[in-house]
Design an enzyme around this catalytic site. Structure first.
Site, PDB file in Angstrom:
ATOM      1  N   ILE A  12      -4.028   2.271   0.540  1.00  0.00           N
ATOM      2  CA  ILE A  12      -4.585   1.592  -0.629  1.00  0.00           C
ATOM      3  C   ILE A  12      -3.436   1.029  -1.466  1.00  0.00           C
ATOM      4  CG2 ILE A  12      -6.688   2.975  -0.659  1.00  0.00           C
ATOM      5  CD1 ILE A  12      -5.545   4.512  -3.040  1.00  0.00           C
ATOM      6  N   THR A  23       0.803  -1.224   0.000  1.00  0.00           N
ATOM      7  CA  THR A  23       0.000   0.000   0.000  1.00  0.00           C
ATOM      8  C   THR A  23       0.840   1.280   0.000  1.00  0.00           C
ATOM      9  OG1 THR A  23      -0.154   0.060   2.423  1.00  0.00           O
ATOM     10  CG2 THR A  23      -1.844  -1.191   1.245  1.00  0.00           C
ATOM     11  N   ASP A  24       0.148   2.368  -0.280  1.00  0.00           N
ATOM     12  CA  ASP A  24       0.772   3.690  -0.208  1.00  0.00           C
ATOM     13  C   ASP A  24       0.459   4.301   1.161  1.00  0.00           C
ATOM     14  OD1 ASP A  24      -1.882   4.553  -0.329  1.00  0.00           O
ATOM     15  OD2 ASP A  24      -1.725   5.286  -2.386  1.00  0.00           O
ATOM     16  N   ALA A  25       0.767   5.549   1.342  1.00  0.00           N
ATOM     17  CA  ALA A  25       0.555   6.215   2.632  1.00  0.00           C
ATOM     18  C   ALA A  25      -0.919   6.278   3.032  1.00  0.00           C
ATOM     19  CB  ALA A  25       1.144   7.624   2.590  1.00  0.00           C
TER      20      ALA A  25
END
Length: 131
Positions: free
Chosen positions: A19, A14-16
């Site tokens: 997601i 995931t990203d920050a």
């Protein structure tokens, strides 16, 4: 025939915002394709060992529809849709329950391991690809 690969979304995917980072769909799709080939009796490592050729991604079209989020369980449905002399085409759908998250259209090319040059898929191998 459709091959299903189920996985959980981990923090590393995931990203920050929690997601799945857009490029990580490609890595998950690669794992799903590898497992589909194995289920077909055509494991990639065996093709390399027996014939000195490998499949490489030649073209991919990726349509993002909904985000996959951390800790969700998703499945990738892989369907091989075409077989040419040196190419294989397939469709991979990322699903969460009944929700479609992303769809990949992928074209794999057959290449020689020593030099990466395109080559025909060995007949014995093509016969294993139940398309």
């Amino acid at each position: 025939m459709t091959y299903t690969y189920t996985t959980r979304i981990y923090y590393q995917d995931t990203d920050a915002g929690g997601i799945v980072y857009h490029a990580n769909y490609l890595a998950i799709a690669e794992r799903a394709r590898t497992e589909a080939l194995r289920e077909m009796g055509a494991p990639h490592a065996e093709m390399v060992a027996q014939f000195g050729v490998m499949f490489v991604v030649h073209r991919v079209k990726l349509h993002y529809q909904r985000p996959a989020k951390i800790d969700e369980v998703i499945r990738v449905e892989t369907e091989f849709t075409g077989l040419g002399g040196a190419t294989v085409t397939l469709c991979q759908k990322f699903m969460r329950g009944a929700d479609s998250l992303a769809v990949l259209e992928v074209e794999l090319g057959c290449a020689r391991v020593p030099d990466g040059r395109a080559t025909r898929i060995p007949r014995a191998w093509a016969a294993r690809l139940k398309i």
